[in-house]
Design a protein around this motif. Structure first.
Motif, PDB file in Angstrom:
ATOM      1  N   LEU A 219       0.799  -1.223   0.000  1.00  0.00           N
ATOM      2  CA  LEU A 219       0.000   0.000   0.000  1.00  0.00           C
ATOM      3  C   LEU A 219       0.831   1.272   0.000  1.00  0.00           C
ATOM      4  O   LEU A 219       0.387   2.301  -0.519  1.00  0.00           O
ATOM      5  N   VAL A 220       2.014   1.242   0.582  1.00  0.00           N
ATOM      6  CA  VAL A 220       2.812   2.475   0.665  1.00  0.00           C
ATOM      7  C   VAL A 220       3.826   2.587  -0.460  1.00  0.00           C
ATOM      8  O   VAL A 220       4.387   3.660  -0.673  1.00  0.00           O
ATOM      9  N   ASP A 221       4.049   1.487  -1.175  1.00  0.00           N
ATOM     10  CA  ASP A 221       4.971   1.518  -2.313  1.00  0.00           C
ATOM     11  C   ASP A 221       4.258   2.019  -3.568  1.00  0.00           C
ATOM     12  O   ASP A 221       3.036   2.070  -3.632  1.00  0.00           O
ATOM     13  N   GLY A 222       5.036   2.333  -4.566  1.00  0.00           N
ATOM     14  CA  GLY A 222       4.469   2.634  -5.868  1.00  0.00           C
ATOM     15  C   GLY A 222       4.162   4.100  -6.078  1.00  0.00           C
ATOM     16  O   GLY A 222       4.462   4.969  -5.267  1.00  0.00           O
ATOM     17  N   LYS A 223       3.500   4.348  -7.206  1.00  0.00           N
ATOM     18  CA  LYS A 223       3.235   5.713  -7.648  1.00  0.00           C
ATOM     19  C   LYS A 223       2.233   6.427  -6.752  1.00  0.00           C
ATOM     20  O   LYS A 223       2.329   7.639  -6.547  1.00  0.00           O
ATOM     21  N   GLU A 224       1.264   5.705  -6.208  1.00  0.00           N
ATOM     22  CA  GLU A 224       0.194   6.310  -5.422  1.00  0.00           C
ATOM     23  C   GLU A 224       0.096   5.653  -4.049  1.00  0.00           C
ATOM     24  O   GLU A 224      -0.735   4.780  -3.814  1.00  0.00           O
ATOM     25  N   PRO A 225       0.961   6.033  -3.105  1.00  0.00           N
ATOM     26  CA  PRO A 225       0.875   5.449  -1.757  1.00  0.00           C
ATOM     27  C   PRO A 225      -0.470   5.764  -1.113  1.00  0.00           C
ATOM     28  O   PRO A 225      -1.075   6.808  -1.388  1.00  0.00           O
ATOM     29  N   VAL A 226      -0.938   4.886  -0.270  1.00  0.00           N
ATOM     30  CA  VAL A 226      -2.197   5.113   0.434  1.00  0.00           C
ATOM     31  C   VAL A 226      -2.109   6.428   1.206  1.00  0.00           C
ATOM     32  O   VAL A 226      -1.085   6.747   1.802  1.00  0.00           O
ATOM     33  N   ALA A 227      -3.180   7.224   1.177  1.00  0.00           N
ATOM     34  CA  ALA A 227      -3.121   8.591   1.707  1.00  0.00           C
ATOM     35  C   ALA A 227      -2.977   8.637   3.218  1.00  0.00           C
ATOM     36  O   ALA A 227      -2.415   9.595   3.759  1.00  0.00           O
ATOM     37  N   SER A 228      -3.509   7.630   3.922  1.00  0.00           N
ATOM     38  CA  SER A 228      -3.393   7.628   5.381  1.00  0.00           C
ATOM     39  C   SER A 228      -3.310   6.196   5.892  1.00  0.00           C
ATOM     40  O   SER A 228      -3.766   5.256   5.227  1.00  0.00           O
ATOM     41  N   VAL A 229      -2.728   6.059   7.066  1.00  0.00           N
ATOM     42  CA  VAL A 229      -2.574   4.758   7.724  1.00  0.00           C
ATOM     43  C   VAL A 229      -3.049   4.899   9.164  1.00  0.00           C
ATOM     44  O   VAL A 229      -2.668   5.841   9.865  1.00  0.00           O
ATOM     45  N   MET A 230      -3.887   3.951   9.605  1.00  0.00           N
ATOM     46  CA  MET A 230      -4.365   3.944  10.985  1.00  0.00           C
ATOM     47  C   MET A 230      -3.540   2.964  11.805  1.00  0.00           C
ATOM     48  O   MET A 230      -3.332   1.818  11.395  1.00  0.00           O
ATOM     49  N   THR A 231      -3.089   3.418  12.974  1.00  0.00           N
ATOM     50  CA  THR A 231      -2.255   2.582  13.824  1.00  0.00           C
ATOM     51  C   THR A 231      -3.099   1.842  14.861  1.00  0.00           C
ATOM     52  O   THR A 231      -4.153   2.311  15.282  1.00  0.00           O
ATOM     53  N   ALA A 232      -2.610   0.685  15.279  1.00  0.00           N
ATOM     54  CA  ALA A 232      -3.349  -0.213  16.171  1.00  0.00           C
ATOM     55  C   ALA A 232      -2.880  -0.067  17.605  1.00  0.00           C
ATOM     56  O   ALA A 232      -1.718   0.241  17.881  1.00  0.00           O
ATOM     57  N   HIS A 233      -3.787  -0.360  18.522  1.00  0.00           N
ATOM     58  CA  HIS A 233      -3.454  -0.412  19.944  1.00  0.00           C
ATOM     59  C   HIS A 233      -3.040  -1.845  20.285  1.00  0.00           C
ATOM     60  O   HIS A 233      -3.773  -2.600  20.928  1.00  0.00           O
ATOM     61  N   ILE A 234      -1.867  -2.223  19.825  1.00  0.00           N
ATOM     62  CA  ILE A 234      -1.331  -3.562  20.072  1.00  0.00           C
ATOM     63  C   ILE A 234       0.132  -3.436  20.478  1.00  0.00           C
ATOM     64  O   ILE A 234       0.847  -2.557  19.996  1.00  0.00           O
ATOM     65  N   ALA A 235       0.561  -4.307  21.396  1.00  0.00           N
ATOM     66  CA  ALA A 235       1.953  -4.310  21.842  1.00  0.00           C
ATOM     67  C   ALA A 235       2.730  -5.377  21.080  1.00  0.00           C
ATOM     68  O   ALA A 235       2.210  -6.459  20.804  1.00  0.00           O
ATOM     69  N   MET A 236       3.976  -5.062  20.729  1.00  0.00           N
ATOM     70  CA  MET A 236       4.844  -5.983  20.013  1.00  0.00           C
ATOM     71  C   MET A 236       6.223  -5.988  20.680  1.00  0.00           C
ATOM     72  O   MET A 236       7.183  -5.401  20.163  1.00  0.00           O
ATOM     73  N   PRO A 237       6.338  -6.615  21.839  1.00  0.00           N
ATOM     74  CA  PRO A 237       7.576  -6.515  22.627  1.00  0.00           C
ATOM     75  C   PRO A 237       8.808  -7.056  21.927  1.00  0.00           C
ATOM     76  O   PRO A 237       9.893  -6.499  22.091  1.00  0.00           O
ATOM     77  N   LYS A 238       8.679  -8.137  21.169  1.00  0.00           N
ATOM     78  CA  LYS A 238       9.856  -8.681  20.482  1.00  0.00           C
ATOM     79  C   LYS A 238      10.316  -7.778  19.344  1.00  0.00           C
ATOM     80  O   LYS A 238      11.515  -7.686  19.058  1.00  0.00           O
ATOM     81  N   ALA A 239       9.372  -7.112  18.694  1.00  0.00           N
ATOM     82  CA  ALA A 239       9.724  -6.241  17.577  1.00  0.00           C
ATOM     83  C   ALA A 239      10.258  -4.895  18.045  1.00  0.00           C
ATOM     84  O   ALA A 239      11.197  -4.349  17.461  1.00  0.00           O
ATOM     85  N   PHE A 240       9.665  -4.349  19.134  1.00  0.00           N
ATOM     86  CA  PHE A 240       9.995  -2.988  19.543  1.00  0.00           C
ATOM     87  C   PHE A 240      10.682  -2.889  20.897  1.00  0.00           C
ATOM     88  O   PHE A 240      11.101  -1.802  21.302  1.00  0.00           O
ATOM     89  N   GLY A 241      10.781  -3.998  21.623  1.00  0.00           N
ATOM     90  CA  GLY A 241      11.511  -3.997  22.878  1.00  0.00           C
ATOM     91  C   GLY A 241      10.770  -3.456  24.072  1.00  0.00           C
ATOM     92  O   GLY A 241      11.373  -3.213  25.126  1.00  0.00           O
ATOM     93  N   ASN A 242       9.444  -3.248  23.926  1.00  0.00           N
ATOM     94  CA  ASN A 242       8.646  -2.778  25.064  1.00  0.00           C
ATOM     95  C   ASN A 242       7.184  -3.147  24.812  1.00  0.00           C
ATOM     96  O   ASN A 242       6.835  -3.681  23.757  1.00  0.00           O
ATOM     97  N   ASP A 243       6.332  -2.839  25.805  1.00  0.00           N
ATOM     98  CA  ASP A 243       4.909  -3.159  25.710  1.00  0.00           C
ATOM     99  C   ASP A 243       4.054  -1.939  25.382  1.00  0.00           C
ATOM    100  O   ASP A 243       2.838  -1.948  25.585  1.00  0.00           O
ATOM    101  N   ILE A 244       4.662  -0.903  24.863  1.00  0.00           N
ATOM    102  CA  ILE A 244       3.916   0.297  24.496  1.00  0.00           C
ATOM    103  C   ILE A 244       3.059  -0.012  23.267  1.00  0.00           C
ATOM    104  O   ILE A 244       3.538  -0.609  22.307  1.00  0.00           O
ATOM    105  N   PRO A 245       1.784   0.375  23.275  1.00  0.00           N
ATOM    106  CA  PRO A 245       0.958   0.153  22.076  1.00  0.00           C
ATOM    107  C   PRO A 245       1.573   0.808  20.841  1.00  0.00           C
ATOM    108  O   PRO A 245       2.157   1.897  20.927  1.00  0.00           O
ATOM    109  N   ALA A 246       1.442   0.159  19.704  1.00  0.00           N
ATOM    110  CA  ALA A 246       2.033   0.677  18.472  1.00  0.00           C
ATOM    111  C   ALA A 246       1.553   2.095  18.173  1.00  0.00           C
ATOM    112  O   ALA A 246       2.310   2.922  17.652  1.00  0.00           O
ATOM    113  N   SER A 247       0.313   2.391  18.498  1.00  0.00           N
ATOM    114  CA  SER A 247      -0.245   3.714  18.244  1.00  0.00           C
ATOM    115  C   SER A 247       0.467   4.815  19.022  1.00  0.00           C
ATOM    116  O   SER A 247       0.421   5.991  18.636  1.00  0.00           O
ATOM    117  N   MET A 248       1.152   4.444  20.111  1.00  0.00           N
ATOM    118  CA  MET A 248       1.856   5.408  20.962  1.00  0.00           C
ATOM    119  C   MET A 248       3.366   5.227  20.889  1.00  0.00           C
ATOM    120  O   MET A 248       4.095   5.786  21.698  1.00  0.00           O
TER     121      MET A 248
END
Length: 559
Positions: A219-248
């Motif tokens: 969606l973000v690649d190419g000539k016309e990237p999507v105009a907006s992206v909504m972030t989720a209230h989910i934690a990804m500790p292995k990916a980001f190293g903490n339990d902060i929701p992705a939206s924050m």
């Protein structure tokens, strides 16, 4: 020290807020006039008809212009189609066309159908003054027990999900309505609903790259990237190293979305009144922290006091230096560019628009009906049960309505003001029964876990249509079905219709050997009506299953 009016105007552009009622409320006017809120979300509660909605949005835009806003409002709506259709008609209101949702569209196998449906949706939205649709869902539904995404997803293949999401995004953009891909970085592999708690996805960034991030990259690649992206209230500790929701999280917003995926469009949060935020941080802190972490626009859908507290918390953070105003100004330039493209100018939003004509709505209804028919999927029919005989005695069993999640609930007035369940059948299942009764002598029974099935009541029945609704998450439905099959005469035909997720019988091999098993992917009125047409042989099941089920015996028998 106080903020200047230009600073308060700037801060107002970084919120998208909802209000209550089908007319402009004093609270909505206050948000626009006093706090310069630049973006409004229209909820199902704000819609009673197309004409009413068009007038309401015109009033909102007029209030913004009169209050000194530099640009028109972005007017957003949760219109994914399918089960999340804030704009669509229901049994209590006549508004927009009910179109198939993501998994039903994916079952048609046609990107062209997805685009034509989306163009029709956007046409109706734009005629009312809506310029921002919170769609497409780019989540990969890799967890059959997911309580909040499910059939809102295009499936469990990340590449196919990306293609369908891209088709929807492009069609919205071409039609002048801003798309919004959600829920970044991916809400598909959760068993917790973020409306109620904080889901944790225990995956590394490498694992996310292989699955969850694939559609977003498309969606973000190419000539016309999507105009907006909504972030989720989910934690990804292995990916980001903490339990902060992705939206924050700046790790998600800046390092992953902005830097790694090179995204330059608008980042908006999911609603900050969901349990994942309210119960752990509170809405004002959630809003502030999301802005500090690189969000452009914070969404707060319901409560005026929380909206005002969040804005004033942002004022205070700018004054004491916790939130860099220069950062907001950079973000503000993105918002202004976004508005120039999709809200355009005051003349565009304040000019009288045509209402959708009856001919147009009838054309869209035909388009929708055709797509629903092509989505119905025959998963298995080992005993060649279908089609059921016309004019025979049929027992239709539909499940008593239970809450699924706040995103898809409220498909009709099910409770009194005192909270008492008043319509246990649900309007869509009643409509299904009405259509089915034209084919047969129908007895419609709403079943619950306490239903008592006796041989006397089913002795003369030629066939049973047993409807499930996410039975893989409510196993009492399967227990009722098992008891029914044990009680029925051995030559009675049984059809099972999975009216939401297609996973209901994946762990019930013995049952599958005895029944015809169909999926409609949603319990909207047109989906259930299409299923009835297939059950009685007016139409052939044409859909293909967009997800892999755990048992190889369950596959699309119509493919």
């Amino acid at each position: 020290m106080e903020l200047t009016e230009p600073q308060r105007k700037e801060i107002g552009q970084h919120f998208v807020l909802g209000f209550h009622g089908t007319e402009i409320s004093e609270e909505a006017l206050s948000l626009i006039r006093t706090y310069y809120v630049g973006n409004i979300i229209i909820m199902r509660r704000n819609v009673s008809s197309i004409d009413q909605l068009q007038k309401l949005i015109l009033q909102l835009q007029s209030a913004a212009k009169a209050s000194g806003h530099d640009q028109p409002l972005m007017i957003g709506i949760d219109q994914e189609n399918g089960l999340v259709s804030a704009f669509s008609s229901t049994h209590t209101k006549t508004a927009g066309t009910q179109f198939p949702g993501a998994m039903a569209l994916a079952a048609t196998g046609s990107l062209e159908t997805a685009q034509s449906i989306t163009r029709a949706t956007a046409q109706e939205l734009a005629m009312c003054g809506i310029n921002w649709a919170y769609s497409p869902v780019a989540d990969v539904n890799s967890n059959p027990l997911n309580p909040v995404i499910g059939v809102r997803s295009f499936g469990d293949d990340p590449i196919k999900v990306g293609h369908f999401a891209r088709a929807v995004s492009d069609a919205l953009t071409e039609s002048g309505v801003a798309p919004c891909a959600k829920h970044f970085p991916g809400h598909g592999d959760t068993s917790v609903d973020s409306h109620h708690g904080l889901p944790v996805i225990d995956k590394t960034l490498v694992e996310l790259e292989a699955n969850e991030l694939v559609p977003f990259r498309t969606l973000v690649d190419g000539k016309e990237p999507v105009a907006s992206v909504m972030t989720a209230h989910i934690a990804m500790p292995k990916a980001f190293g903490n339990d902060i929701p992705a939206s924050m999280s700046s790790s998600s917003n800046i390092r992953l979305l902005r830097e790694k995926l090179c995204y330059a469009g608008i980042i908006v949060t999911d609603c900050l009144e969901m349990g994942a935020i309210v119960d752990n941080y509170g809405t004002p802190k959630g809003a502030l922290e999301s802005l500090i972490a690189g969000t452009d626009i914070a969404m707060i859908c319901h409560t005026y006091s929380r909206q005002v507290d969040s804005i004033t918390a942002t004022y205070e953070a700018v004054l004491d230096g916790r939130l860099d105003f220069a950062q907001l100004e950079i973000s503000g330039r993105r918002i202004r560019q976004f508005k120039r493209r999709f809200a355009r100018n005051w003349e565009a939003v304040l000019s009288k628009k045509e209402l959708p004509s009856q001919a147009l709505l009838e054309k869209h209804a035909r388009l929708s009906k055709d797509a629903y028919l092509r989505a119905i999927t025959l998963l298995s029919d080992p005993k060649k049960t279908l089609p059921l005989p016309i004019n025979s005695s049929i027992l239709l069993l539909t499940p008593t309505i239970q809450s699924l999640n706040p995103a898809v609930d409220d498909q009709g007035v099910l409770k009194t003001k005192d909270g008492v369940l008043r319509n246990t059948a649900g309007p869509s299942y009643l409509a299904m029964a009405s259509v089915a009764s034209a084919y047969c002598q129908l007895n419609h029974v709403v079943y619950s876990k306490d239903i008592i099935i006796n041989e006397e009541s089913i002795r003369d029945v030629s066939a049973v249509i047993f409807v499930t609704r996410n039975a893989n998450q409510s196993d009492w439905q399967i227990k009722v079905l098992q008891k029914l099959i044990e009680t029925l005469p051995h030559d009675t035909k049984v059809v099972v219709l999975a009216s939401c997720g297609p996973y209901d019988l994946q762990a019930s091999n013995v049952i599958r050997q005895k029944v015809a098993y169909l999926a409609s992917y949603e319990f909207t009125k047109p989906a259930l009506e299409a299923a009835v047409g297939v059950i009685f042989g007016d139409h052939r099941a044409q859909g293909t299953l967009p997800v892999q089920l755990s048992d190889d015996n369950v596959r699309s028998a119509s493919s």
